[in-house]
Design an enzyme around this catalytic site. Structure first.
Site, PDB file in Angstrom:
ATOM      1  CG  ASP A   1      -5.330   4.828   5.990  1.00 33.35           C
ATOM      2  OD1 ASP A   1      -6.254   5.328   5.321  1.00 33.35           O
ATOM      3  OD2 ASP A   1      -4.466   4.084   5.506  1.00 33.35           O
TER       4      ASP A   1
ATOM      5  CD  GLU B   1      -2.493 -10.755  16.492  1.00 33.04           C
ATOM      6  OE1 GLU B   1      -3.374 -11.620  16.616  1.00 33.04           O
ATOM      7  OE2 GLU B   1      -2.599  -9.588  16.947  1.00 33.04           O
TER       8      GLU B   1
ATOM      9  CE  LYS C   1      -6.298   1.681   3.564  1.00 32.30           C
ATOM     10  NZ  LYS C   1      -5.460   2.301   2.526  1.00 32.30           N
TER      11      LYS C   1
ATOM     12  N   GLY D   1       0.837  -1.198   0.000  1.00 36.17           N
ATOM     13  CA  GLY D   1       0.000   0.000   0.000  1.00 36.17           C
ATOM     14  C   GLY D   1       0.863   1.236   0.000  1.00 36.17           C
TER      15      GLY D   1
END
Length: 898
Positions: free
Chosen positions: A129, A87, A131, A18
């Site tokens: 962020d 994790e 989403k 991303g």
């Protein structure tokens, strides 16, 4: 990287990537467990300060221990690259599984996500962020990152929030700044209004983003539907979405209330904590199955209530259905036999309001399609190419024919379409108030012709006109210098009157009935979605704000203003006497061809409620592209946006481009490394120009800013090391070969070439013209002049300023001089070149055609050429433009009258 071992982590597979970096699944060989490694991009950790910031935020996030938050184990550094050890969540993001959940499961995902956020907020951490990609659902569970892409479903049904690497402590100041290095952190479609505007944010920004995710979960679509970043950002700040219950009738109205509380524009009006949101969702989840599943009785009752029927009106419903079917068949028959005009031949009265609304298309002759987007005139604007007579009985459009472009006229009562002789070269039609005459613009003149045909009357010359309208008093008002100068002429007296020039306004509207007040657009960006619509007093030049965010206003005599916003035609009721807007803006139709770069809309309305438009979208949204001499196109791997002026670095490796936004900015794209960054700035900037050494970039202020020149010193990596502001009152142009002089434009003068020395003053008189560009030996300046009545490329000596020659003869603009002495210029969509030498004497070859392609003619230099002269760089659309039909809607007034 897969298969390698970094420190004590063996990389097994790539999980995703991303804006922040790449994520890999790995095995921790020390503790024998699976982990996720997130390698941050070099842009985010370019300095020690930035590395320290992310390390601090990761430490803060690692302190959180909550089942709905992905645990961060540590931060590590290897070969000067920072990565986060997290994790490993075995599941799918919410984006991947959004369509697979029941309504009950969706509620549970929302509850768990809100609870995870509540835990983070209690520790003073804002995600920023949220989403779907950041919310994970483990196998049968949901793991979340407050957005569909950040929500994952896990084995035990747990939802976990991912990617807290963007979080920032706000505990001390209770707020966190959103911006870093001139860019906004977050994902456009899931930002809060305060994020979009670059304002301070706190934990309530996550609540807004989660509201978007919840809306998507239950409605199956985004609440904000802008077709590009600019439109999305506008909607987030200004537009209230459609209720979910209107899209999905089985959804409980209480869910609407909860989601809309999350989506309040003002943070103080939202849920004030994620814990409060979680409690409301949990309470809703405890209700019976009637809450979310198949509330048939309630839906039926609501539908009947909206229809004005009672519960016993089954027969009435059936009867109404047959009536509607009959009307539909009747309309179809009328259209089929060419009697569409019979539907439109009504006065604006109660009778027209009784007619059914009709949305149909007019197919244009195959030999005469619309001309739009290609073969454009020399100047950059696509003028509106359709017009409707005030009574709605006639439609005129600009057609592309074998012999060139000309006007066609469509009889709306019969559907018959015919060319209008003598209108060759027309770019914009407009009707007289009685509909008996058609006025039209060419590239340099104002003309008129009787609707039934006859001799074309030339009224006067005009300098790059774009728009015109005909008033009741017999005056024709029109724009010159594109849309920044206003003139008028009487049809009885062919003496033109120049009213005034104001680069701060776009004279893109029309006059009120008193003919003393004009609708204008006040630009705030190269993208007009951020413009304001004002009312200008032509006598006093005073203005009054009418509508925020919009362009291309048009007053309709029935008492409305029609205007454009994000590919939608909007309307408000308007009291022309009081000069007041008396209703909220309402969308009339979406999917209209518009050009936000220039504030132009391809639509027209009669006074009777007939609306014609070219279906499409914002055709200013595009990408930079290479075009070779054969016409082959290669798009750069960059996002589609509204781009402005472009400029290549001297080595062809970097592109600087003006980008439209709430605050315009300059973006540098490294073509070889395939990465970009914006230039940090506190104000809007644009119109970039590289120095010949490639180490400096000159920019100018955005619209509405005080004029000056900004010089940025830029490294090969695109990092700005120093910025110098020149209080010059000028706008920058091209550099001299030694990087010591800039050509300039004087604000308030649409065409005026000047010069400024960066180390000492330059005593060179300015002259009328534009696009000044130095020759490689600095002995000449090529520029655009209109002294012949049309745009042509001339040369003057430097520093003497004497005219020494005219290069183009059939039109030309935007001269660009290459180090090889080859000079390029363009005429419309065609580029020509010639070799110019100054020693031992001034000589040049006849210009010859080298490139031919459609493109977006952005403000300023709209192209560049590779240093070998083999490729052209322009902004090009990626989708075709409609040219074969025009859509028609009747009775659009009813939308505001309901």
């Amino acid at each position: 990287m897969i298969g390698s071992t970094i420190l004590h982590y063996k990389i097994l597979e790539k999980l995703g990537e991303g804006g922040m970096g790449e994520v890999y699944k790995a095995r921790d060989t020390k503790l024998d467990r699976f982990v996720a490694l997130k390698f941050l991009t070099s842009q985010l950790t370019a300095t020690q300060e930035e590395k320290a910031r992310f390390t601090q935020e990761a430490k803060a996030a690692s302190a959180m221990n909550h089942p709905n938050i992905c645990t961060i184990y540590s931060t590590e550094e290897y070969n000067n690259q920072l990565f986060i050890v997290m994790e490993f969540v075995d599941g799918k993001t919410l984006t991947d599984k959004m369509d697979t959940f029941s309504d009950k499961q969706k509620l549970e995902i929302g509850i768990q996500t809100a609870e995870g956020l509540a835990a983070a907020h209690e520790k003073g951490i804002v995600h920023r962020d949220i989403k779907p990609d950041n919310i994970m659902v483990c196998k049968d569970i949901v793991h979340r990152d407050i957005k569909p892409d950040n929500i994952m479903v896990c084995k035990d049904g747990i939802t976990q929030i991912m990617d807290f690497g963007l979080a920032k402590l706000y505990k001390e100041s209770n707020v966190s700044r959103l911006t870093k290095a001139g860019s906004t952190v977050g994902t456009i479609g899931y930002m809060s209004p305060e994020q979009v505007q670059g304002l301070d944010v706190d934990h309530r920004t996550d609540i807004f983003s989660l509201g978007i995710v919840l809306y998507e979960l239950f409605a199956g679509e985004s609440p904000f539907k802008g077709m590009h970043e600019t439109a999305l950002m506008y909607e987030i700040v200004n537009v209230n979405p459609q209720p979910i219950s209107e899209l999905k009738p089985q959804i409980d109205l209480e869910l609407d209330s909860i989601v809309f509380d999350c989506l309040e524009k003002d943070p103080s009006e939202r849920f004030q904590s994620a814990a409060e949101l979680a409690r409301n969702l949990r309470r809703l989840n405890k209700q019976t199955s009637r809450t979310l599943i198949n509330r048939t009785q309630k839906v039926q009752t609501n539908a009947e209530s909206r229809s004005g029927l009672d519960n016993n009106s089954g027969a009435s419903i059936l009867k109404r259905g047959w009536i509607l079917i009959a009307i539909g068949i009747l309309v179809g028959v009328l259209i089929g036999v060419g009697f569409i005009g019979r539907l439109f031949q009504w006065e604006v009265s109660s009778s027209i309001n009784k007619m059914p609304k009709l949305h149909t298309s007019i197919n244009l002759p195959s030999e005469a399609p619309l001309i739009l987007g290609s073969d454009k005139p020399t100047h950059g604007y696509n003028s509106p190419v359709i017009a409707i007579s005030p009574d709605g009985m006639w439609l005129s459009y600009v057609a592309k024919t074998i012999s060139g472009q000309m006007l066609y006229l469509i009889d709306m009562s019969s559907g018959e379409s015919n060319p209008i002789p003598g209108t060759e070269g027309a770019i914009h039609p407009f009707f007289s108030p009685d509909g008996e005459w058609i006025g039209f613009l060419t590239q340099d003149r104002i003309k008129r012709v009787a609707r039934q045909g006859g001799t074309v009357i030339s009224l006067c010359q005009a300098r790059t006109p774009v728009l015109a309208w005909w008033t009741q008093s017999g005056m024709i008002y029109f724009t010159e210098e594109e849309t920044y100068s206003l003139s008028r002429i009487s049809i009885d007296d062919t003496k033109k009157e120049n009213l005034f020039l104001n680069p701060g306004y776009q004279f893109g509207g029309n006059l009120l009935p008193d003919e003393n007040h004009l609708l204008v657009t006040q630009r705030r960006s190269i993208g007009h979605d951020y413009s304001n619509i004002l009312l200008l007093d032509l006598n006093t030049h005073e203005t009054k704000l009418l509508i925020k965010s919009g362009y291309a206003p048009r007053y309709i005599s029935s008492g409305y203003i029609l205007f454009s916003r994000s590919s939608s035609l909007m309307a408000v009721r308007f009291d022309a006497t009081a000069q007041e807007v008396v209703s909220e803006p309402i969308s009339i139709v979406t999917g209209v061809t518009m050009e936000s770069l220039f504030g132009i809309t391809q639509s027209a309305s009669s006074n009777t409620g007939l609306l014609a438009f070219i279906p499409g979208s914002d055709i200013s949204v595009a990408k930079p592209a290479w075009v070779n001499r054969r016409g082959d196109v290669e798009y750069l791997n960059v996002p589609e946006r509204v781009y402005g002026a472009v400029d290549l670095s001297p080595d062809d490796n970097r592109l600087a481009v003006h980008v439209a936004d709430v605050k315009d900015y300059v973006w540098i794209w490294d073509i070889q490394r395939q990465e970009g960054r914006s230039i940090p700035s506190q104000i809007a900037e644009g119109q970039p120009h590289w120095s010949n050494s490639g180490s400096k970039l000159a920019t100018g202020p955005g619209y509405g800013e005080v004029p000056y020149i900004i010089i940025h010193e830029i490294s090969r990596e695109g990092v700005v090391s120093k910025t110098t502001k020149l209080d010059s009152g000028l706008t920058a142009g091209r550099w001299s070969p030694d990087d010591q002089i800039l050509t300039t434009r004087i604000p308030g003068k649409i065409l005026q070439v000047g010069f400024i020395g960066l180390n000492e003053s330059v005593n060179v008189p300015s002259f009328e013209g534009g696009f000044g560009n130095f020759s490689p030996d600095a002995r000449l300046v090529a520029y655009l002049s209109r002294e012949t009545g049309r745009s042509e490329v001339f040369m003057r000596s430097f520093p003497g300023g004497k005219v020494v020659g005219q290069l183009s003869t059939n039109g030309g603009t935007e001269p660009l001089w290459m180090p090889s002495n080859e000079l390029y210029y363009r005429d419309g969509r065609r580029w020509y070149s010639t070799n110019v030498t100054t020693l031992p004497e001034l000589r040049w070859d006849p210009p010859h055609l080298v490139f031919d392609t459609d493109f977006i003619d952005s403000p300023g230099w709209s192209y560049d050429v590779s240093r070998d002269g083999k490729r052209l760089l322009v902004i090009k659309r990626t989708k075709p433009i409609t040219s074969s039909h025009i859509d028609i809607i009747t009775n659009w007034f009813d939308v505001l009258n309901d």
